[in-house]
Structure formats: structure tokens, C-alpha cells
Scaffold this motif. Structure first.
Motif, PDB file in Angstrom:
ATOM      1  N   PRO A  39       0.848  -1.197   0.000  1.00  0.00           N
ATOM      2  CA  PRO A  39       0.000   0.000   0.000  1.00  0.00           C
ATOM      3  C   PRO A  39       0.883   1.247   0.000  1.00  0.00           C
ATOM      4  O   PRO A  39       2.034   1.214   0.473  1.00  0.00           O
ATOM      5  CB  PRO A  39      -0.779  -0.111   1.315  1.00  0.00           C
ATOM      6  N   ALA A  40       0.364   2.337  -0.511  1.00  0.00           N
ATOM      7  CA  ALA A  40       1.154   3.559  -0.693  1.00  0.00           C
ATOM      8  C   ALA A  40       1.862   4.008   0.582  1.00  0.00           C
ATOM      9  O   ALA A  40       3.015   4.455   0.539  1.00  0.00           O
ATOM     10  CB  ALA A  40       0.263   4.671  -1.227  1.00  0.00           C
ATOM     11  N   GLU A  41       1.193   3.890   1.728  1.00  0.00           N
ATOM     12  CA  GLU A  41       1.812   4.413   2.959  1.00  0.00           C
ATOM     13  C   GLU A  41       3.011   3.598   3.435  1.00  0.00           C
ATOM     14  O   GLU A  41       3.756   4.053   4.310  1.00  0.00           O
ATOM     15  CB  GLU A  41       0.795   4.579   4.087  1.00  0.00           C
ATOM     16  N   PHE A  42       3.233   2.426   2.864  1.00  0.00           N
ATOM     17  CA  PHE A  42       4.378   1.601   3.259  1.00  0.00           C
ATOM     18  C   PHE A  42       5.487   1.584   2.213  1.00  0.00           C
ATOM     19  O   PHE A  42       6.494   0.905   2.390  1.00  0.00           O
ATOM     20  CB  PHE A  42       3.929   0.167   3.546  1.00  0.00           C
ATOM     21  N   ARG A  43       5.331   2.332   1.135  1.00  0.00           N
ATOM     22  CA  ARG A  43       6.357   2.372   0.093  1.00  0.00           C
ATOM     23  C   ARG A  43       7.495   3.295   0.518  1.00  0.00           C
ATOM     24  O   ARG A  43       7.277   4.324   1.140  1.00  0.00           O
ATOM     25  CB  ARG A  43       5.747   2.855  -1.222  1.00  0.00           C
ATOM     26  N   ARG A  44       8.703   2.886   0.166  1.00  0.00           N
ATOM     27  CA  ARG A  44       9.898   3.678   0.468  1.00  0.00           C
ATOM     28  C   ARG A  44      10.747   3.736  -0.793  1.00  0.00           C
ATOM     29  O   ARG A  44      10.806   2.776  -1.557  1.00  0.00           O
ATOM     30  CB  ARG A  44      10.720   3.043   1.605  1.00  0.00           C
ATOM     31  N   GLY A  45      11.423   4.837  -1.006  1.00  0.00           N
ATOM     32  CA  GLY A  45      12.242   4.986  -2.204  1.00  0.00           C
ATOM     33  C   GLY A  45      11.379   5.386  -3.388  1.00  0.00           C
ATOM     34  O   GLY A  45      10.198   5.713  -3.249  1.00  0.00           O
ATOM     35  N   THR A  46      11.979   5.356  -4.570  1.00  0.00           N
ATOM     36  CA  THR A  46      11.289   5.848  -5.760  1.00  0.00           C
ATOM     37  C   THR A  46      10.979   4.773  -6.789  1.00  0.00           C
ATOM     38  O   THR A  46      10.171   4.994  -7.677  1.00  0.00           O
ATOM     39  CB  THR A  46      12.130   6.935  -6.438  1.00  0.00           C
ATOM     40  N   GLN A  47      11.612   3.630  -6.685  1.00  0.00           N
ATOM     41  CA  GLN A  47      11.434   2.570  -7.672  1.00  0.00           C
ATOM     42  C   GLN A  47      10.407   1.549  -7.182  1.00  0.00           C
ATOM     43  O   GLN A  47      10.323   1.262  -5.985  1.00  0.00           O
ATOM     44  CB  GLN A  47      12.766   1.865  -7.944  1.00  0.00           C
ATOM     45  N   SER A  48       9.667   0.974  -8.118  1.00  0.00           N
ATOM     46  CA  SER A  48       8.690  -0.047  -7.729  1.00  0.00           C
ATOM     47  C   SER A  48       9.366  -1.288  -7.158  1.00  0.00           C
ATOM     48  O   SER A  48       8.776  -2.022  -6.380  1.00  0.00           O
ATOM     49  CB  SER A  48       7.809  -0.421  -8.910  1.00  0.00           C
ATOM     50  N   SER A  49      10.635  -1.507  -7.525  1.00  0.00           N
ATOM     51  CA  SER A  49      11.374  -2.672  -7.024  1.00  0.00           C
ATOM     52  C   SER A  49      12.091  -2.399  -5.699  1.00  0.00           C
ATOM     53  O   SER A  49      12.635  -3.331  -5.096  1.00  0.00           O
ATOM     54  CB  SER A  49      12.384  -3.141  -8.061  1.00  0.00           C
ATOM     55  N   ASP A  50      12.094  -1.147  -5.223  1.00  0.00           N
ATOM     56  CA  ASP A  50      12.703  -0.828  -3.930  1.00  0.00           C
ATOM     57  C   ASP A  50      11.935  -1.528  -2.814  1.00  0.00           C
ATOM     58  O   ASP A  50      10.724  -1.718  -2.908  1.00  0.00           O
ATOM     59  CB  ASP A  50      12.675   0.682  -3.653  1.00  0.00           C
ATOM     60  N   PHE A  51      12.648  -1.885  -1.766  1.00  0.00           N
ATOM     61  CA  PHE A  51      11.985  -2.485  -0.620  1.00  0.00           C
ATOM     62  C   PHE A  51      11.338  -1.388   0.209  1.00  0.00           C
ATOM     63  O   PHE A  51      11.959  -0.405   0.563  1.00  0.00           O
ATOM     64  CB  PHE A  51      12.991  -3.261   0.241  1.00  0.00           C
ATOM     65  N   GLY A  52      10.071  -1.604   0.519  1.00  0.00           N
ATOM     66  CA  GLY A  52       9.333  -0.682   1.372  1.00  0.00           C
ATOM     67  C   GLY A  52       9.301  -1.203   2.803  1.00  0.00           C
ATOM     68  O   GLY A  52      10.113  -2.053   3.188  1.00  0.00           O
ATOM     69  N   ASP A  53       8.361  -0.708   3.563  1.00  0.00           N
ATOM     70  CA  ASP A  53       8.254  -1.073   4.976  1.00  0.00           C
ATOM     71  C   ASP A  53       7.280  -2.243   5.144  1.00  0.00           C
ATOM     72  O   ASP A  53       6.187  -2.102   5.693  1.00  0.00           O
ATOM     73  CB  ASP A  53       7.813   0.132   5.790  1.00  0.00           C
ATOM     74  N   ALA A  54       7.680  -3.402   4.656  1.00  0.00           N
ATOM     75  CA  ALA A  54       6.855  -4.609   4.765  1.00  0.00           C
ATOM     76  C   ALA A  54       6.622  -4.965   6.232  1.00  0.00           C
ATOM     77  O   ALA A  54       5.549  -5.451   6.590  1.00  0.00           O
ATOM     78  CB  ALA A  54       7.508  -5.767   4.029  1.00  0.00           C
TER      79      ALA A  54
END
Length: 83
Positions: A39-54
Motif C-alpha cells: 500500500p502507498a503508505e508503506f512504500r519507500r524509495g522511488t522505484q517499484s522494485s525498492d523495498f518498502g516497509d513490509a
């Protein structure tokens, strides 16, 4: 948990409580750590392949009362479940 048109989490449904009331367990799947799956609020960085805050996503679902999660990153899920 529904997603809004903006990719952010919406209001939780009663699914978990309803399932538990029927003596069922809930194990949603498949959780991933890359932004494109979060979900958008857990995304980090700018790339879709970047690891977010899972970790935060797993923790949210555990707080909602799910019994388990299915993921490609079980180490993060275990840490989130422990709090």
C-alpha cells in the motif's frame, strides 16, 4: 483490507472478526516487500522494485487479528509478529 483509488489502505472490514466468530483462522497471502506490492503508505524509495516497509504492513495485519501471513520474507513476518 481494501485499497483506495490512491493506493492507500481503506477502513478494515469485519472479515477477521467474522471468521474468528465462525471458529476459522485467517492467513492472508502473499505479502511481498517491494513497493509495487505494498500500500502507498508503506512504500519507500522511488522505484517499484525498492523495498518498502513490509514490517509495518505485517505488524498492521497482526494487530488486526490475523493468525498468520504467507510471505516471501518470513524473517520480517516473524519479527513483526513478535512486536
Amino acid at each position: 483490507m481494501p485499497l483506495g483509488a490512491d493506493g492507500r489502505l481503506g477502513k478494515p472490514t469485519s472479515l477477521v472478526a467474522d471468521a474468528h466468530a465462525a471458529d476459522l483462522r485467517i492467513g492472508p497471502y502473499t505479502f511481498r516487500a517491494e513497493n509495487q506490492f505494498l500500500p502507498a503508505e508503506f512504500r519507500r524509495g522511488t522505484q517499484s522494485s525498492d523495498f518498502g516497509d513490509a514490517f509495518a504492513e505485517y505488524a498492521l495485519y497482526y494487530r488486526m487479528g490475523v493468525d498468520a501471513v504467507v510471505t516471501d520474507f518470513p524473517d520480517l513476518a516473524v519479527m513483526a509478529r513478535r512486536g
